[in-house]
Design a protein around this motif. Structure first.
Motif, mmCIF file in Angstrom:
data_model
loop_
_atom_site.group_PDB
_atom_site.id
_atom_site.type_symbol
_atom_site.label_atom_id
_atom_site.label_comp_id
_atom_site.label_asym_id
_atom_site.label_seq_id
_atom_site.Cartn_x
_atom_site.Cartn_y
_atom_site.Cartn_z
ATOM 1 N N LEU A 46 3.271 1.405 -0.007
ATOM 2 C CA LEU A 46 2.849 1.318 1.392
ATOM 3 C C LEU A 46 3.672 2.211 2.300
ATOM 4 C CD1 LEU A 46 1.028 -0.029 3.504
ATOM 5 C CD2 LEU A 46 2.733 -1.848 3.700
ATOM 6 N N ARG A 47 4.990 2.234 2.128
ATOM 7 C CA ARG A 47 5.836 2.995 3.045
ATOM 8 C C ARG A 47 5.506 4.489 3.019
ATOM 9 N NH1 ARG A 47 10.074 0.857 5.683
ATOM 10 N NH2 ARG A 47 8.834 -1.003 5.259
ATOM 11 N N TRP A 61 1.134 -3.934 -4.833
ATOM 12 C CA TRP A 61 1.765 -4.513 -3.655
ATOM 13 C C TRP A 61 3.067 -5.209 -4.040
ATOM 14 C CZ3 TRP A 61 -0.308 -3.185 0.887
ATOM 15 C CH2 TRP A 61 -1.642 -2.767 0.884
ATOM 16 N N ASP A 97 5.813 -6.403 1.365
ATOM 17 C CA ASP A 97 4.886 -5.542 2.103
ATOM 18 C C ASP A 97 4.223 -6.324 3.235
ATOM 19 O OD1 ASP A 97 5.312 -3.223 0.663
ATOM 20 O OD2 ASP A 97 3.678 -3.603 -0.753
ATOM 21 N N PRO A 114 1.407 -5.047 5.499
ATOM 22 C CA PRO A 114 0.478 -4.021 6.003
ATOM 23 C C PRO A 114 -0.108 -4.341 7.363
ATOM 24 C CG PRO A 114 -0.504 -5.268 4.202
ATOM 25 C CD PRO A 114 0.939 -5.662 4.250
#
Length: 399
Positions: free
Chosen positions: A123-124, A174, A178, A180
């Motif tokens: 995600l980052r 994931w 996380d 989001p």
């Protein structure tokens, strides 16, 4: 030109709640009053009264027409010009899809963006690319990021319906840490709503896939894994913890391979993208030909006449059909719609899928005279992102 933010900041109490709900439903899809009433669950009288008030205030207008006899007939209710953009984002394992649409435009006038890779990067690392795609799509609508009024997010994981967060255990790619929703909301400056991608594909098909009212719809997202979104009328069947429709974790081979979920012989281990690509590589071992490295490449090779890839997809259709037969016997859907990368194979998968459905499902559940349909999604590959856009708008009704 009016401002959609002002309308969406209306009171959510009493009569104001009905007005706001109606505005949001028209943003989602301009429609006849009778269909809006069915979608919202409001009475026809309540919808009619609200439309008259909004029309008098210059917020909406109703198309008028005539039939062959010259008599007037009710047309679609639509919003007058407003500034505001709704966003839908689909974070897949191997892709990111973004849709942006002015709230006064039709769903088929949406701006689309798609990029690889996806959440397999983490995600980052992915978030800056997602924001760039959103900005690019918004600017193409002729508006600005400050005009974004609602955002929804589709993810290929289970989402707890009461909290809007991941249901534990959180499966790869994931991580438990996380966030989001929070990260995207902070970057965009608007609330973000999140749900499972198959659920949102079902929401899209129920809303945009047909003008007719289909009471029971099952949308099958078949790509890296297999998930099913189930619509009963206008309600998504999420289950107590958001785990309904996890068809990919239905045990098909009790002594089969171990699955990411910790189970054994799950459907995902047989027809998931990784498994299908591995079968192609195994079949072509020792050959000078390069085996496909992705499901998309495998589908392309099969459509070009590759016998190995064609057989792999045909067998995948049989296994998927067996699993869907169990679904038919459990919930008796009227329509089953296949989305995701596997849907791009079309008849290579659908033909054998239909054969196994007829073989294993109760005859009455898949009989053509009962209006049963099995088809691929015409809204793919953006069905999940479109559903996320709908979710984002719907979430504003309570804010």
């Amino acid at each position: 030109m009016g401002d959609a933010r002002t309308l969406l900041d209306r009171s959510t109490h009493g009569h104001g709640s009905n007005l706001k709900r109606l505005i949001i439903e028209i943003m989602i899809k301009s429609d006849r009053q009778s269909r809006i009433a069915r979608r919202t669950g409001l009475s026809s009288a309540s919808v009619s009264t609200a439309v008259q008030e909004l029309s008098a205030n210059g917020v909406v207008e109703t198309d008028k027409g005539g039939d062959s006899s010259g008599k007037s007939r009710s047309g679609k209710v639509r919003l007058r010009e407003l500034r505001g953009v709704a966003i839908g984002v689909d974070l897949g394992f191997n892709h990111v899809s973004v849709v942006a649409r002015p709230v006064t435009s039709s769903f088929d006038q949406v701006i689309q963006r798609r990029e690889t890779p996806g959440m397999n990067r983490g995600l980052r690392l992915l978030l800056p690319d997602v924001l760039n795609l959103i900005q690019d799509a918004v600017e193409e609508t002729g508006q600005k990021m400050a005009d974004v009024v609602a955002t929804g997010l589709a993810v290929p994981r289970m989402v707890e319906p009461r909290t809007g967060m991941f249901t534990t255990p959180v499966l790869a790619p994931w991580r438990a840490e996380d966030r989001p929703i929070q990260e995207l909301s902070a970057a965009l400056g608007v609330p973000v709503a999140m749900d499972n991608d198959a659920n949102l594909g079902a929401l899209t098909e129920q809303t945009y896939g047909s003008d007719e009212a289909v009471e029971h719809v099952a949308y099958v997202k078949a790509s890296t894994g297999v998930g099913v979104g189930i619509m009963i009328g206008s309600t998504l069947l999420r289950g107590q913890r958001g785990m309904a429709g996890e068809l990919g974790h239905l045990t098909i081979e009790p002594d089969g391979d171990v699955c990411l979920c910790g189970g054994r012989g799950c459907l995902d281990t047989i027809v998931g993208a990784e498994s299908l690509v591995a079968k192609a590589k195994q079949a072509q071992r020792g050959s000078s030909r390069e085996a496909p490295s992705t499901l998309g490449a495998l589908v392309h090779s099969a459509q070009a006449g590759d016998a190995v890839c064609g057989r792999i997809l045909s067998d995948a259709g049989r296994t998927l059909g067996f699993a869907l037969a169990q679904l038919c016997n459990l919930i008796n859907p009227r329509h089953i719609i296949i989305g995701g990368e596997l849907a791009e194979a079309e008849h290579l998968v659908l033909d054998t899928c239909r054969q196994e459905l007829r073989r294993y499902a109760l005859a009455g559940t898949v009989h053509q005279d009962g209006d049963f349909k099995l088809r691929t999604s015409a809204l793919s590959p953006f069905a999940e992102a479109q559903g996320a856009l709908i979710l984002g708008l719907q979430s504003r009704s309570s804010k």
